[in-house]
Design a protein around this motif. Structure first.
Motif, PDB file in Angstrom:
ATOM      1  N   THR A 220       0.846  -1.232   0.121  1.00  0.00           N
ATOM      2  CA  THR A 220       0.060  -0.053  -0.072  1.00  0.00           C
ATOM      3  C   THR A 220       0.892   1.331   0.267  1.00  0.00           C
ATOM      4  O   THR A 220       0.516   2.134  -0.597  1.00  0.00           O
ATOM      5  CB  THR A 220      -1.033  -0.002   1.145  1.00  0.00           C
TER       6      THR A 220
ATOM      7  N   GLY B  60       2.135   2.069  -3.473  1.00  0.00           N
ATOM      8  CA  GLY B  60       0.906   2.507  -4.236  1.00  0.00           C
ATOM      9  C   GLY B  60       1.038   4.004  -3.942  1.00  0.00           C
ATOM     10  O   GLY B  60       0.829   4.707  -4.793  1.00  0.00           O
TER      11      GLY B  60
ATOM     12  N   GLU C  90       1.751   6.943  -6.581  1.00  0.00           N
ATOM     13  CA  GLU C  90       1.026   8.164  -6.914  1.00  0.00           C
ATOM     14  C   GLU C  90       1.586   9.275  -6.970  1.00  0.00           C
ATOM     15  O   GLU C  90       1.393  10.119  -7.750  1.00  0.00           O
ATOM     16  CB  GLU C  90      -0.281   7.783  -6.063  1.00  0.00           C
TER      17      GLU C  90
ATOM     18  N   TYR D 209      -1.602  -1.409  -5.339  1.00  0.00           N
ATOM     19  CA  TYR D 209      -2.962  -1.315  -4.276  1.00  0.00           C
ATOM     20  C   TYR D 209      -3.542  -2.723  -4.305  1.00  0.00           C
ATOM     21  O   TYR D 209      -4.167  -3.208  -3.325  1.00  0.00           O
ATOM     22  CB  TYR D 209      -3.698  -0.103  -4.681  1.00  0.00           C
ATOM     23  N   ARG D 210      -3.848  -3.078  -5.631  1.00  0.00           N
ATOM     24  CA  ARG D 210      -4.521  -4.144  -5.706  1.00  0.00           C
ATOM     25  C   ARG D 210      -3.863  -5.389  -5.282  1.00  0.00           C
ATOM     26  O   ARG D 210      -4.471  -6.317  -4.736  1.00  0.00           O
ATOM     27  CB  ARG D 210      -4.855  -4.391  -7.505  1.00  0.00           C
TER      28      ARG D 210
ATOM     29  N   SER E 267      -1.773  -5.481  -2.657  1.00  0.00           N
ATOM     30  CA  SER E 267      -2.150  -5.367  -1.263  1.00  0.00           C
ATOM     31  C   SER E 267      -3.691  -5.783  -1.056  1.00  0.00           C
ATOM     32  O   SER E 267      -3.506  -6.423  -0.186  1.00  0.00           O
ATOM     33  CB  SER E 267      -1.996  -3.881  -0.971  1.00  0.00           C
ATOM     34  N   LEU E 268      -4.475  -5.587  -1.708  1.00  0.00           N
ATOM     35  CA  LEU E 268      -5.719  -5.915  -1.128  1.00  0.00           C
ATOM     36  C   LEU E 268      -5.888  -7.419  -1.552  1.00  0.00           C
ATOM     37  O   LEU E 268      -6.734  -7.862  -1.024  1.00  0.00           O
ATOM     38  CB  LEU E 268      -6.783  -5.112  -2.024  1.00  0.00           C
TER      39      LEU E 268
ATOM     40  N   GLN F  33      -8.298  -3.105   4.003  1.00  0.00           N
ATOM     41  CA  GLN F  33      -7.371  -1.840   4.229  1.00  0.00           C
ATOM     42  C   GLN F  33      -8.200  -0.893   3.326  1.00  0.00           C
ATOM     43  O   GLN F  33      -8.199  -0.736   2.233  1.00  0.00           O
ATOM     44  CB  GLN F  33      -5.966  -1.925   3.358  1.00  0.00           C
TER      45      GLN F  33
ATOM     46  N   GLU G 216      -7.565   2.482   3.112  1.00  0.00           N
ATOM     47  CA  GLU G 216      -6.782   3.188   2.492  1.00  0.00           C
ATOM     48  C   GLU G 216      -6.436   2.787   0.949  1.00  0.00           C
ATOM     49  O   GLU G 216      -6.747   3.370  -0.097  1.00  0.00           O
ATOM     50  CB  GLU G 216      -5.407   3.618   3.056  1.00  0.00           C
ATOM     51  N   ALA G 217      -6.181   1.504   0.704  1.00  0.00           N
ATOM     52  CA  ALA G 217      -6.080   0.875  -0.492  1.00  0.00           C
ATOM     53  C   ALA G 217      -7.321   0.724  -1.093  1.00  0.00           C
ATOM     54  O   ALA G 217      -7.409   0.990  -2.122  1.00  0.00           O
ATOM     55  CB  ALA G 217      -5.409  -0.252  -0.396  1.00  0.00           C
TER      56      ALA G 217
ATOM     57  N   ALA H 152      -8.194   4.195  -2.594  1.00  0.00           N
ATOM     58  CA  ALA H 152      -7.282   4.643  -3.734  1.00  0.00           C
ATOM     59  C   ALA H 152      -7.559   3.772  -4.903  1.00  0.00           C
ATOM     60  O   ALA H 152      -7.510   4.313  -5.911  1.00  0.00           O
ATOM     61  CB  ALA H 152      -5.834   4.129  -3.312  1.00  0.00           C
ATOM     62  N   VAL H 153      -7.784   2.503  -4.998  1.00  0.00           N
ATOM     63  CA  VAL H 153      -8.443   1.720  -6.256  1.00  0.00           C
ATOM     64  C   VAL H 153      -9.473   2.470  -6.708  1.00  0.00           C
ATOM     65  O   VAL H 153      -9.522   2.525  -7.853  1.00  0.00           O
ATOM     66  CB  VAL H 153      -8.481   0.066  -5.654  1.00  0.00           C
TER      67      VAL H 153
END
Length: 148
Positions: free
Chosen positions: A100, A103, A107, A119-120, A122-123, A129, A131-132, A135-136
């Protein structure tokens, strides 16, 4: 899989983070705590000092690299931050926090496509999460018009 409303995933997350923060050495753990404390106080330069000592003495401790990456990023030193995140992820590929953080860094560096990938990834490891997740959603909206 635990329901998002449930507490099972929160307990698992807490257990994982606690385990990742233990180096096996009281002295190294103290350096991590001091570095994280300096970050919390908004003193990235002091954090880098503590965390560099940590990464020098415990080069296989992913948490040290991840924390130092945060300090470098706070100072706008994106190259060293990215390098430290790469090392953290080499040591612990499932480090969802480092993914994350990567990511966020991507950015800030103006690379939304690679940030979205981070981010993906991490998810996939930790799907709760916020935050992620946010962000996605944001990056998918922003990049939707740029894809052919």
């Amino acid at each position: 899989m635990a329901e998002p409303e449930g507490e099972g995933w929160r307990i698992a997350e807490s257990d994982i983070l606690r385990e990742w923060s233990r180096s096996g050495s009281a002295a190294m753990d103290m350096l991590l705590q001091r570095g994280e404390g300096a970050l919390d106080e908004g003193d990235p330069q002091s954090a880098i000092g503590h965390l560099t000592a940590l990464t020098d003495h415990a080069p296989d401790f992913a948490a040290g690299w991840q924390a130092r990456a945060a300090a470098f990023a706070m100072m706008g030193h994106f190259g060293p931050a990215a390098s430290d995140l790469a090392r953290a992820l080499e040591l612990e590929p499932r480090h969802f926090g480092a993914l994350t953080q990567l990511g966020v860094l991507l950015e800030e560096m103006g690379d939304p496509e690679r940030a979205l990938e981070a981010y993906r990834a991490s998810l996939k490891i930790h799907p709760h999460q916020q935050e992620a997740i946010d962000a996605v959603a944001r990056l998918e909206r922003e990049t939707a018009g740029t894809q052919i």
